[in-house]
Motif scaffolding. Structure first.
Motif, short mmCIF file in Angstrom:
data_model
loop_
_atom_site.label_atom_id
_atom_site.label_comp_id
_atom_site.label_asym_id
_atom_site.label_seq_id
_atom_site.Cartn_x
_atom_site.Cartn_y
_atom_site.Cartn_z
N TYR A 92 0.83 -0.98 0.18
CA TYR A 92 0.24 0.07 0.20
C TYR A 92 1.07 0.96 -0.11
O TYR A 92 0.83 2.02 -0.93
CB TYR A 92 -0.85 -0.08 1.45
N TYR A 93 1.72 0.99 1.03
CA TYR A 93 2.70 2.46 0.85
C TYR A 93 3.35 2.99 -0.26
O TYR A 93 4.26 3.57 -0.75
CB TYR A 93 3.83 2.58 2.25
N ARG A 96 1.03 3.94 -2.70
CA ARG A 96 0.89 5.44 -1.99
C ARG A 96 2.21 6.63 -2.95
O ARG A 96 1.63 7.57 -3.37
CB ARG A 96 0.20 5.58 -1.06
N MET A 115 -6.39 3.10 -3.45
CA MET A 115 -6.21 4.09 -2.17
C MET A 115 -7.45 3.93 -1.38
O MET A 115 -7.61 3.89 -0.55
CB MET A 115 -5.35 5.20 -2.08
N GLY A 119 -7.12 1.87 1.41
CA GLY A 119 -6.74 3.12 3.18
C GLY A 119 -7.50 3.10 4.42
O GLY A 119 -8.86 2.70 3.42
#
Length: 279
Positions: A92-93, A96, A115, A119
Motif C-alpha cells: 500500500y505505501y 501511495r 487507495m 486506505g
C-alpha cells in the motif's frame, strides 16, 4: 420502490443513506449542477436530463472523466490492483508513494480507487505539498466495485465533469438548472472541524460565501439552489431566507462503528419564494 445505486467510492459525508429524503427537496429542472459532487450519490439516484458535476479535487474529476470515456480499460487495470499480494501495508505505501510521484492521469485514477478501498476509512486526504497521506486500512478483503463502476460509466454519458471551485460552478449555472450544494460541513464545534479534503479546506468564510452565492443565484437568476449541512445555529443563520427542512441520518464516524449517532441535517432551499431585506 426503485433500487438505490451505490457510489463506487467510499466517501466521508456521502449521501447514499439519505438520498431518498434529500431528493424530495430537489426541484425539477433540465440539468442538475453539483459544485461539490463527491462520490456522486445524488447524481446516481436522480433522473435529470443532464448534469454538470464539479469538484476541486483534480484526482476525483480525472477518475470520473476516465471512467466516462473508457470504462472497460479502466476496469481491467483497476481490478488487477485488488489482489491479495497488494492488500498489504508495505504494498500500500509503495503504491501511495508511486501515486504521489506520477503525473500520469490514467495511472493516478487506478491508484486512487485502490487507495480509496485499501486506505483507512476510505478517507481522501492530502498534505500541504499535495501528497496523498491516508494510512493503510487493514481490511480483510477490500471490495472491488465492478458493477458500481459500470453503472456510473453508463449514467456519466449524461454528465459533464469539471475540476473547478464552487464559485465557478455557480457562474456556469443557467436558466432551467437546479443547483445542489453538498459542501464540507460546518464544524459541530470548534474542535470538531473535519480533516481537509484538498489544500486549505473549506473555511467559515467559504460557508458564508457559498450561502451568498446561493441567495443571489436564486433571486437574481431564478435558479433554485438546495444546500445540505449540519443543522446548527450557525448554518440556520448563514442560510437566512431559505426554506428549511431537516432529515436524520446515521453516520459512521469511527472504523468499528461504535461512534455511530443520529445527526440532524439541514436542507436549505433558495427559490422564488425567498424574501429578505438586504444581503
Amino acid at each position: 420502490m426503485i433500487k438505490k445505486q451505490r457510489a463506487f467510492l467510499k466517501w466521508a459525508g456521502g449521501k447514499y443513506k439519505l438520498v431518498e429524503a434529500l431528493t424530495q427537496h430537489l426541484p425539477l429542472g433540465e440539468r442538475l449542477v453539483e459544485p461539490f459532487v463527491g462520490a456522486g450519490s445524488v447524481f446516481l439516484n436522480t433522473d435529470y436530463p443532464s448534469y454538470l458535476l464539479c469538484d476541486i479535487n483534480q484526482d476525483l474529476i480525472n477518475l470520473y472523466q476516465i471512467i466516462q470515456a473508457k470504462p472497460e480499460k479502466y476496469l481491467t487495470e483497476a481490478k488487477a490492483m485488488f489482489v491479495e499480494a497488494k492488500n498489504d501495508k508495505e504494498a500500500y505505501y509503495k503504491i501511495r508513494d508511486e501515486f504521489n510521484r506520477t503525473r500520469d492521469p490514467f495511472l493516478r485514477s487506478v491508484y486512487f480507487l485502490y487507495m480509496n478501498r485499501h486506505g483507512f476509512n476510505g478517507l481522501c486526504r492530502y498534505n500541504k505539498k499535495g501528497g496523498f497521506n491516508v494510512p493503510f486500512g487493514s481490511y480483510k478483503k477490500p471490495y472491488f466495485p465492478h458493477d458500481e463502476i459500470m453503472a456510473f460509466a453508463e449514467k456519466a454519458q449524461k454528465a459533464e465533469f469539471l475540476c473547478i471551485g464552487y464559485e465557478q460552478a455557480f457562474e456556469l449555472a443557467r436558466e432551467g438548472d437546479v443547483v445542489y450544494c453538498d459542501p464540507p460541513y460546518a464544524p459541530l464545534s470548534t474542535t470538531a472541524s473535519f480533516t481537509t479534503y484538498v489544500g486549505s479546506g473549506f473555511s467559515l468564510d467559504d460557508q458564508a460565501l457559498l450561502a451568498r452565492h446561493a441567495r443571489h443565484t436564486a433571486i437574481d437568476r431564478q435558479i433554485p439552489v438546495l444546500i445540505s449541512n449540519h443543522d446548527i445555529p450557525l448554518t440556520r443563520e448563514l442560510y437566512h431566507g431559505a426554506r428549511f427542512d431537516t432529515i436524520q441520518v446515521q453516520r459512521n464516524i469511527s472504523q468499528n462503528g461504535n461512534g455511530r449517532k443520529k445527526v440532524d441535517e439541514l436542507m436549505a432551499l433558495y427559490d422564488e419564494s425567498y424574501h429578505s431585506g438586504n444581503d
